[in-house]
Write a protein that holds these residues in place. Structure first.
Motif, short mmCIF file in Angstrom:
data_model
loop_
_atom_site.label_atom_id
_atom_site.label_comp_id
_atom_site.label_asym_id
_atom_site.label_seq_id
_atom_site.Cartn_x
_atom_site.Cartn_y
_atom_site.Cartn_z
N SER A 189 0.83 -1.21 0.00
CA SER A 189 0.00 0.00 0.00
C SER A 189 0.86 1.26 0.00
CB SER A 189 -0.95 0.00 1.20
OG SER A 189 -0.22 0.00 2.40
N GLY A 190 2.09 1.15 0.49
CA GLY A 190 2.98 2.31 0.47
C GLY A 190 3.24 2.82 -0.93
N ALA A 191 3.10 1.97 -1.92
CA ALA A 191 3.38 2.36 -3.29
C ALA A 191 2.16 2.94 -4.01
CB ALA A 191 3.92 1.17 -4.07
N GLY A 192 1.04 3.01 -3.33
CA GLY A 192 -0.15 3.56 -3.96
C GLY A 192 -0.69 2.68 -5.07
N ARG A 193 -1.39 3.31 -6.03
CA ARG A 193 -2.11 2.54 -7.04
C ARG A 193 -1.88 3.02 -8.46
NH1 ARG A 193 -6.14 -0.64 -5.52
NH2 ARG A 193 -6.69 -0.51 -7.69
N SER A 194 -0.85 3.78 -8.74
CA SER A 194 -0.73 4.37 -10.08
C SER A 194 0.65 4.15 -10.67
CB SER A 194 -1.04 5.87 -9.98
OG SER A 194 -2.21 6.14 -9.31
N PRO A 195 1.00 2.91 -10.93
CA PRO A 195 0.21 1.70 -10.75
C PRO A 195 0.50 0.99 -9.44
CG PRO A 195 2.16 1.18 -12.04
CD PRO A 195 2.27 2.62 -11.63
N GLY A 196 1.35 1.51 -8.61
CA GLY A 196 1.70 0.77 -7.40
C GLY A 196 2.48 -0.48 -7.73
N VAL A 197 2.35 -1.46 -6.89
CA VAL A 197 3.09 -2.71 -7.08
C VAL A 197 2.23 -3.64 -7.92
CG1 VAL A 197 4.16 -4.67 -5.93
CG2 VAL A 197 4.22 -2.41 -4.86
N ILE A 198 2.77 -4.11 -9.03
CA ILE A 198 2.04 -5.00 -9.92
C ILE A 198 2.06 -6.41 -9.34
CG2 ILE A 198 2.02 -5.98 -12.25
CD1 ILE A 198 3.20 -3.37 -13.24
N GLY A 199 0.90 -7.06 -9.38
CA GLY A 199 0.80 -8.40 -8.82
C GLY A 199 1.84 -9.36 -9.38
N LEU A 200 2.09 -9.29 -10.68
CA LEU A 200 3.06 -10.20 -11.30
C LEU A 200 4.46 -10.02 -10.72
CD1 LEU A 200 2.17 -10.01 -15.11
CD2 LEU A 200 1.99 -12.01 -13.63
N ASP A 201 4.74 -8.84 -10.19
CA ASP A 201 6.09 -8.58 -9.67
C ASP A 201 6.27 -9.05 -8.23
OD1 ASP A 201 6.83 -7.44 -12.03
OD2 ASP A 201 6.54 -5.39 -11.38
N ILE A 202 5.21 -9.18 -7.48
CA ILE A 202 5.38 -9.36 -6.03
C ILE A 202 4.92 -10.72 -5.53
CG2 ILE A 202 3.20 -8.36 -5.24
CD1 ILE A 202 6.71 -7.64 -3.82
N LEU A 203 4.04 -11.40 -6.27
CA LEU A 203 3.59 -12.71 -5.78
C LEU A 203 4.77 -13.68 -5.80
CD1 LEU A 203 0.85 -14.05 -4.92
CD2 LEU A 203 0.89 -15.14 -7.15
N ASP A 204 4.90 -14.47 -4.73
CA ASP A 204 6.02 -15.42 -4.63
C ASP A 204 7.36 -14.70 -4.83
OD1 ASP A 204 7.62 -17.72 -4.66
OD2 ASP A 204 7.07 -18.28 -6.70
N ASN A 205 7.49 -13.51 -4.24
CA ASN A 205 8.69 -12.73 -4.53
C ASN A 205 8.97 -11.68 -3.44
OD1 ASN A 205 10.89 -12.30 -6.17
ND2 ASN A 205 9.82 -11.02 -7.65
N VAL A 206 10.18 -11.14 -3.51
CA VAL A 206 10.60 -9.99 -2.72
C VAL A 206 11.28 -9.06 -3.71
CG1 VAL A 206 12.28 -9.19 -0.99
CG2 VAL A 206 11.01 -11.32 -0.60
N VAL A 207 11.01 -7.77 -3.64
CA VAL A 207 11.72 -6.80 -4.48
C VAL A 207 12.65 -6.00 -3.56
CG1 VAL A 207 11.53 -4.86 -6.07
CG2 VAL A 207 9.81 -6.69 -6.11
N PRO A 208 13.97 -6.11 -3.77
CA PRO A 208 14.90 -5.61 -2.76
C PRO A 208 15.26 -4.14 -2.91
CG PRO A 208 16.13 -6.69 -4.47
CD PRO A 208 14.67 -6.78 -4.86
N TYR A 209 14.44 -3.36 -3.58
CA TYR A 209 14.81 -1.96 -3.83
C TYR A 209 13.54 -1.13 -3.97
CZ TYR A 209 16.88 2.06 -6.37
OH TYR A 209 17.27 3.30 -6.78
N ILE A 210 13.51 -0.01 -3.25
CA ILE A 210 12.43 0.96 -3.39
C ILE A 210 13.10 2.30 -3.64
CG2 ILE A 210 10.46 2.02 -2.24
CD1 ILE A 210 10.24 -0.52 -0.52
N PRO A 211 13.01 2.81 -4.86
CA PRO A 211 13.81 3.99 -5.21
C PRO A 211 13.65 5.13 -4.20
CG PRO A 211 12.83 3.06 -7.18
CD PRO A 211 12.26 2.30 -6.01
#
Lengths: 362, 362, 362, 362
Positions: free
Chosen positions: D186-208
């Motif tokens: 939710s911290g990334a909002g919705r425009s587009p925020g975090v895309i489901g394909l990127d985060i399911l079964d995953n960790v993204v190690p960088y938030i600009p």
């Protein structure tokens, strides 16, 4: 007026915890006894929940009431019916078959277990749908020589389906139903329930025994108590299901195709769902929602995460009412029903409230 | 023999990337041109994928081939049909409406876009199911005065359904189908596709336009090319769907209820699915799986995560074949189909392989 | 040359299945015996996997080899060391304590269990990091009077950390490490492993005993075999961890903060990681990846889903190398290591390959 | 007493919706104006939320208040400061840079945007931590010639960290912090925020940009207003972070390693966290929780799904307090902070409540 003294058997499991949450601050039922397996007997409830790792295994979102935390837990075998007015049962089917009849000799037992659902003298009650079946417990008492009785609630997947079919059956008749469920993980409990490795990024297209339960229970619930009150005539609707599990915490989603008994329009079907108030006696009970069915206009609804908690999880949300084009007088819609509120503990508490209002507890 | 020189339009999007992965090391098609939006024109492919954050936006699991990474990207408008033998199209429907006809004046265009699917002179081909429709392109060429043609592939949700209905239609006839899909997120692409906040712990019960596509396309695919080859007679099967989105990466799951044209047993229906080999001309193509349908005995299968990659994502896996008990000669089953392999780019490549084998590319 | 005959104990669990997948088509190890609990004894392997629900409980993505499916399963107690050249062990720690020493009297045992990891005469080997520790098994044999030996592999969370610290220790020295892990569910196995209700939309910030294991094992692995080869001097690096569980199938992510022994630049640290080739004897083994560490430039990498399978799950991927600004000569980076490939069965097979190359199996 | 009339700019986005939910039934603030982009201007709020697909894009769990639904939306440019007493801002940083100073000429602006956080005359306030910084707005008014002022809230990841460091800094001093975050979508909002394909079964190690924000903001918040009140001296604590994204809806988890200014025991550190009441003036405000920090004894807590909503999402939950063993006087713990309650809109409302209590609004 003194509150009804209730004992809860199977108090430590997930289903038992839901009963505890649902009975918190109840206006006329007071939880005065907790029973679980012999392993927990003699401990306080909060100690019985503590695992070897130091974790308190309390899993429902509501806080554990401090008064319940301190209560002693007894073994199910040690529960004496004379100490209570009613019992709630959250045990597995095999344990239910032992303990529920013993208590039912003396007091009413409201059960989430499937053990007695399919017996001829046992009603399966969703209060707004078939409160008229409740007097079947008199026949049950007569046949079995009991002062109490057993009333189980339906399978959580049946509940949302039956609630939405009821207004359609009343207004148009229903001839056939084909339903695909997308069920939440909480329905499987925690021992071990659904393993994370099995459900993440996945769908599991089979839940053992679930489809048969829904097919049989729906007909029984929509059926009619025979004159004389000694048996239920199942409804003639044909029901066929495919039950699947998805990565959802709570809230069963069901995609329903239904063949009505006569011609109707989408507006008429929508109106039937929207305007339905259910059986008069079930309105205004402590656990009754203001509305049993909430019809949503947004085509992207209902969604389990957004809609499962509608009216405290006691309403069934419905959307996407459309003509089906295949079945005779066919319509299709999607529903969401909270499987561990209306579909489990709170549903059983609602039945107790109903039968008290009907004067059947005494 | 020289390979067919292929241009890919819409090369940078998710669907385009799937074409690149699918054409890697292809025995007789060579990707010699890449086109995308004017924003990407003039860059190397790998540079066109680089975002402002320094990320390389390559999303398919297969590695980006080094040779493709270096290829220059041109604007879709700048593609000259004379430089290629065939084109693959992975653009959105509105762009497809502009660019595909321009290229089809001269060369065959195999498209994942929906823009031309519903036109009378455009076949919608799943090679094992309806290779016989392919000659309709001759009528398309005649009517439009084109030397090339456009052949789109069906919607990814239609594909698995049509593949499994084909053997049933052949052996028993099919009269009606009711289907509920549980679709993967990859079908929605990435712009923005399915937002994580919308799908985690959730089901979204509506995918705009999807249900209508499946209903129309299934009838067209199962239909018959008229004598004379100038139009397709849609199949008479009635189709009704509810399409939902679930938290799955890849692989659409579909719960199917089907009414057959005549009596059958579960064993006969299972045998029909298991033994089906599809159209002879579609067997042994470079992208053909050894078997179009894999029937699984384990009642918990098919599951998208476990079964989507069967035979490189080109097989449809089927399980839970049961009698339905509601529909006339009714059966039900569950299928999983890989929506971005058989249901998208690799499916379009397969059509190109088929039509070459049929001698229709020249 | 005849292949080494290997017995696998704990063959039916998830870890055991990973050994079966990892040994498939191995050039010089042949799986000739399978052992499991007495419950499975006497069945064929595929029958031992079958559950009451009719499901075949085979959980790894690789297909179950047909030859293994037919193999008979014996009870662990019935395994005779004389029938095998080596043993692989995938049992729980308490079972390991019984069965591994019995087999080690005669043959080498390569184990994924933690039971013997912390004993003074037991090396804990990651082949590219500390192959020099392997001769400690001679001391183990001497002390215990065994012809075989036990060599366990480290905890899966230790492995990625130790692999990335090794080149830093070699080039700069390492004085302190603070690490937070985001661990995959597969590390917890399936009995019951991580329950879906606990991990969806959640993080669990505690994995019992994990942090202590990583702290102790890292020092042992980076330590040095004493002259004389009778004990290992632990490395002086201080290690502190917080280990958490996230909703990821496979692949542990670790955020590492490290204090080096001397000044360095980001470029130098990156080069040390990128250029590291590990111990010479560990290169080119059948299970060795072409590169033990892959350094990724994309700031959004490594990600477990995208990077865990790099080089068959045997490489550790690293990214986001930055100065830390807090620790003395401090740097920080993120790594992903496949916990059930390099961190489990394939890691143990790699150790067997190493010790054969070192002439220590005879 | 008349309520403060508040205008909300950026009303239609996710952050704006959180302000609307947070201001519902507020005792002394009344939302009397809503502003959004020109595209929404002239519509009622509920119409502005409606998408082309017929969906109402209201995303927070609380129901959209009927009175707000009917309110007209104006363009941000058209908002007149004279019509309001205060403004809340939920716009992006670039829009904030235009519109916030214009309004601040006349009225106080409480902002969730980062645009002005790092300016010398702008305080960054977490009420229990640094209410003493609030008078810096007088200097801001003097310098800029404004009657109003701008007070932004910190980044949502800073908030939980600073809240937990405050009691440690008070009692022991803090010298260094190393933190790894596991942040919600939710911290990334919705425009587009975090895309489901990127985060399911995953960790993204960088938030600009996230890590730099946390490092700078923490020092500013823990700093001291200079005598004279014209600037803030940053605290000398060194801060280093790695910020990652995980598949969690709401609630940031942070694994913290901290070096204290003097020796302490785990019990003393725990007591400091448990007993902390924060600045006196911040207690008992309408949005203040009964306790700013809740220390949990269960070693498996805090967990974002179970603990994020503690005290309406305004408390920071902490657990797993342990010695670190690496840092000087080192300790480690895990915290969960609700990123869109305390860390966003409700946090900004709390600042407005604080400054009114301090007499700084007039």
């Amino acid at each position: 007026m003194a509150k009804l003294r209730a004992v809860l058997i199977g108090a430590t499991g997930l289903a038992g915890q839901q009963f505890i949450a649902g009975l918190q601050n109840h206006p006329f039922i007071e939880l005065t006894g907790l029973a679980a397996s012999p392993r927990s007997a003699g401990k306080s409830y909060v100690d019985a929940l503590r695992t070897a790792n130091g974790m308190t295994a309390w899993f429902v979102p509501e806080a554990l009431p401090a008064s319940v935390a301190r209560m002693p837990v007894v073994s199910g075998d040690a529960v004496q019916a004379k100490d209570y007015d009613i019992a709630f049962s959250a045990v597995e089917a095999d344990v239910a078959r032992e303990i529920e009849p013993r208590l039912a000799k003396d007091i009413p037992v409201f059960s989430a277990a499937s053990a007695f659902r399919y017996e001829a003298d046992v009603p399966l009650i969703i209060p707004p749908v078939n409160s008229a079946h409740a007097p079947l417990v008199r026949e049950q008492q007569r046949r079995r020589g009991w002062k109490g009785f057993i009333v189980p609630i339906p399978n959580c997947t049946t509940t949302g389906l039956a609630v939405t079919l009821a207004p359609l059956a009343e207004r148009f008749g229903v001839k056939a139903v084909l339903m695909t469920s997308l069920q939440a993980m909480s329905g499987a409990g925690r021992s071990p329930g659904v393993i994370g490795l099995d459900i993440l990024d996945n769908v599991v297209p089979y839940i053992p025994k679930e489809e048969g339960k829904v097919e049989v229970e729906t007909k029984k619930i929509l059926g009619a108590l025979q004159a004389g009150g000694t048996a239920i005539d199942s409804h003639g609707v044909k029901v066929s299901c495919t039950c699947t599990r998805v990565a959802v915490m709570e809230g069963h989603t069901e995609a329903v195709f239904v063949s009505l008994g006569k011609k109707a329009t989408v507006d008429e079907v929508s109106a039937a769902l929207r305007e339905w108030r259910g059986d008069e006696v079930a309105r205004g009970l402590p656990s009754s929602p203001p509305n049993w069915i909430e019809l949503l206009e947004d085509p992207f609804r209902p969604q389990p995460r957004l809609d499962r908690d509608t009216h405290g999880g006691m309403a069934t949300t419905v959307g996407r009412v459309r003509e089906d084009g295949v079945l005779e007088n066919g319509f299709k819609y999607v529903l969401v029903s909270h499987n561990t509120k209306m579909g489990a503990a709170k549903g059983a508490i609602l039945v107790a409230e109903l039968m008290r209002a009907q004067g059947l507890l005494g």
